[in-house]
Design an enzyme around this catalytic site. Structure first.
Site, PDB file in Angstrom:
ATOM      1  N   TRP A   1       0.820  -1.209   0.000  1.00 22.72           N
ATOM      2  CA  TRP A   1       0.000   0.000   0.000  1.00 22.72           C
ATOM      3  C   TRP A   1       0.859   1.266   0.000  1.00 22.72           C
ATOM      4  CZ3 TRP A   1      -0.542  -4.014   3.516  1.00 22.72           C
ATOM      5  CH2 TRP A   1       0.256  -3.915   4.652  1.00 22.72           C
TER       6      TRP A   1
ATOM      7  N   GLU B   1      -4.415   1.100   6.815  1.00 25.20           N
ATOM      8  CA  GLU B   1      -4.312   1.508   8.222  1.00 25.20           C
ATOM      9  C   GLU B   1      -5.388   0.831   9.067  1.00 25.20           C
ATOM     10  OE1 GLU B   1      -1.954   2.902   9.723  1.00 25.20           O
ATOM     11  OE2 GLU B   1      -0.801   3.536   7.978  1.00 25.20           O
TER      12      GLU B   1
ATOM     13  N   GLY C   1     -10.269 -10.307  12.350  1.00 20.92           N
ATOM     14  CA  GLY C   1     -10.631  -9.829  13.689  1.00 20.92           C
ATOM     15  C   GLY C   1     -11.950  -9.095  13.702  1.00 20.92           C
ATOM     16  N   TYR C   2     -12.113  -8.268  14.735  1.00 23.04           N
ATOM     17  CA  TYR C   2     -13.410  -7.645  15.054  1.00 23.04           C
ATOM     18  C   TYR C   2     -14.239  -7.237  13.841  1.00 23.04           C
ATOM     19  CZ  TYR C   2     -11.115  -7.149  19.546  1.00 23.04           C
ATOM     20  OH  TYR C   2     -10.445  -7.392  20.699  1.00 23.04           O
TER      21      TYR C   2
ATOM     22  N   TYR D   1      -5.897   8.385  15.230  1.00 24.68           N
ATOM     23  CA  TYR D   1      -4.709   7.828  14.589  1.00 24.68           C
ATOM     24  C   TYR D   1      -4.911   7.710  13.073  1.00 24.68           C
ATOM     25  CZ  TYR D   1      -1.282   4.673  12.795  1.00 24.68           C
ATOM     26  OH  TYR D   1      -0.312   4.144  12.003  1.00 24.68           O
TER      27      TYR D   1
ATOM     28  N   ASP E   1       0.998   6.094  17.320  1.00 29.47           N
ATOM     29  CA  ASP E   1       0.475   4.805  17.783  1.00 29.47           C
ATOM     30  C   ASP E   1       1.462   4.241  18.805  1.00 29.47           C
ATOM     31  OD1 ASP E   1       2.603   3.978  16.308  1.00 29.47           O
ATOM     32  OD2 ASP E   1       1.501   2.607  15.021  1.00 29.47           O
TER      33      ASP E   1
ATOM     34  N   CYS F   1      19.985  -1.014  18.372  1.00 26.76           N
ATOM     35  CA  CYS F   1      20.581   0.323  18.508  1.00 26.76           C
ATOM     36  C   CYS F   1      21.866   0.447  17.693  1.00 26.76           C
ATOM     37  CB  CYS F   1      20.823   0.636  19.971  1.00 26.76           C
ATOM     38  SG  CYS F   1      19.325   0.484  20.968  1.00 26.76           S
TER      39      CYS F   1
ATOM     40  N   THR G   1     -11.593  -9.215  40.536  1.00 27.56           N
ATOM     41  CA  THR G   1     -10.680  -8.281  39.868  1.00 27.56           C
ATOM     42  C   THR G   1      -9.726  -7.623  40.874  1.00 27.56           C
ATOM     43  OG1 THR G   1     -12.491  -7.798  38.389  1.00 27.56           O
ATOM     44  CG2 THR G   1     -10.594  -6.344  38.234  1.00 27.56           C
TER      45      THR G   1
HETATM   46 FE1  SF4 Z   1      15.464   2.934  19.633  1.00 28.41          FE
HETATM   47 FE2  SF4 Z   1      17.976   2.163  20.140  1.00 28.41          FE
HETATM   48 FE3  SF4 Z   1      17.473   3.867  18.149  1.00 28.41          FE
HETATM   49 FE4  SF4 Z   1      17.211   4.646  20.680  1.00 28.41          FE
HETATM   50  S1  SF4 Z   1      19.107   4.036  19.668  1.00 28.41           S
HETATM   51  S2  SF4 Z   1      15.761   5.050  19.007  1.00 28.41           S
HETATM   52  S3  SF4 Z   1      16.431   2.781  21.627  1.00 28.41           S
HETATM   53  S4  SF4 Z   1      16.808   1.729  18.292  1.00 28.41           S
END
Ligand code: SF4
Length: 349
Positions: free
Chosen positions: A28, A46, A90-91, A129, A147, A206, A300
């Site tokens: 898409w 979406e 789903g729903y 959203y 989101d 990271c 609960t």
């Molecule tokens: Fe996410 Fe790691 Fe990038 Fe920070 S450095 S935005 S924790 S992937």
């Protein structure tokens, strides 16, 4: 949040450059630099992606757009056909909303999606959203598309210590700092891609992240702990007693519980108070009480150990007397369990 702030402009330029090189190819999605995807396809994708993952949604997206190539085609479909095509996604409420929205676009907007976030939000079944996503991706409007993925990225970039859900307004505000008139649709999709492929929930990559130098969450050494979660309070444990009174006709005493409070207005066995300390108030009537063990039940807000006391008595006017089976069927689960525990036939032994 630490005193230093990530460089917003640097993050924007690095992430957009990364997106230009690494944007996911999605059915898409227009290729970077190609004409924008038509709103119908953005909206449909979406709505589907709110239910499920990209791999699961993809065949449904192809099936829908082959069968109903435009929003007006979808609007003209029979309800049952659309519900059938939706099966597995789903729903069904979303499929009904999908149809309602398609019919509003076809009937009130001449088959053309409105091109502002506010007008999109006014369509049936379109939430904040989806309106922001369609406005930015299909119309390149500056809209803040937030989101769970974007919340996670913001919580990490800014090392937001406030747990969700309390942090949500702050995360939305932080996301808005990046929204400008320059390539807003690409920005929204770049953030989506970062959350989906790099800044993943459990194991963010990271080492390959284009904005790592600006990430305060990474600087803490443990970026995956963001967004912080509110700890669920331990459920307290209460104790009490339920009294199974049986009359000489084999009927059980029941009473209607007070309107206010737990199981309010429902049928119940006579009970003591349910307290967190050691119980237990005196039995409601003089009798030759026997202890029949205990039952456990989880509500609960607390868990309960209910000691079951049994006795044979003469029926009196303080209670309603019901045949055992009728009472078992009418009582809430916790009392039905207590009645079973009382092993009523033994009382006649
Ligand atoms: Fe996410 Fe790691 Fe990038 Fe920070 S450095 S935005 S924790 S992937």
């Amino acid at each position: 949040m630490p005193d230093v702030s990530p460089d917003i402009d640097l993050i924007r330029s690095r992430l957009l450059a990364w997106y230009d090189a690494h944007a996911r190819s999605l059915p898409w999605r227009a290729a970077v630099g190609a004409p924008r995807t038509e709103p119908y396809r953005v909206w449909l994708s979406e709505v589907m992606l709110q239910q499920t993952t990209v791999p699961h949604a993809t065949p449904y997206f192809h099936a829908f757009t082959t069968r109903w190539p435009t929003v007006s085609d979808l609007a003209a479909a029979e309800d049952a056909e659309v519900m059938g095509a939706w099966a597995g996604l789903g729903y069904y409420a979303r499929a009904r909303n999908l149809l309602a929205c398609a019919r509003a676009v076809a009937g009130e907007h001449g088959g053309v999606f409105p091109d502002t976030e506010a007008a999109l939000l006014a369509l049936p079944g379109v939430g904040a959203y989806t309106a922001a996503a369609v406005a930015s991706i299909a119309f390149d409007r500056a809209a803040n598309v937030v989101d769970g993925n974007v919340e996670r990225v913001m919580a990490r970039l800014f090392a937001v210590e406030t747990p969700v859900p309390a942090a949500r307004p702050e995360l939305k505000r932080l996301a808005s700092l990046f929204v400008t008139d320059e390539r807003p649709g690409d920005w929204a999709q770049a953030l989506m891609d970062l959350g989906a492929t790099v800044c993943r929930p459990k194991s963010p990559s990271c080492g390959t992240c284009s904005v790592a130098s600006e990430c305060l969450g990474l600087a803490t050494g443990d970026p995956a702990r963001f967004p912080m979660k509110t700890k669920k309070a331990d459920r307290p444990h209460r104790r009490g007693a339920a009294y199974v009174l049986i009359d000489d006709q084999g009927r059980v005493a029941v009473e209607t519980r007070p309107e206010k409070g737990l199981l309010g207005g429902m049928l119940g066995l006579p009970t003591s108070d349910w307290a967190t300390g050691e119980p237990i108030a005196a039995a409601p009537v003089e009798a030759d009480w026997r202890e029949a063990g205990a039952v456990e039940h989880v509500f609960t807000h607390f868990s309960l150990t209910l000691t079951v006391m049994t006795a044979r008595v003469d029926a009196d006017g303080d209670y309603r007397w019901m045949p055992i089976e009728a009472a078992r069927a009418a009582l809430p689960t916790v009392f039905a369990k207590a009645l079973d525990r009382a092993s009523v036939p033994d009382l006649f032994g």
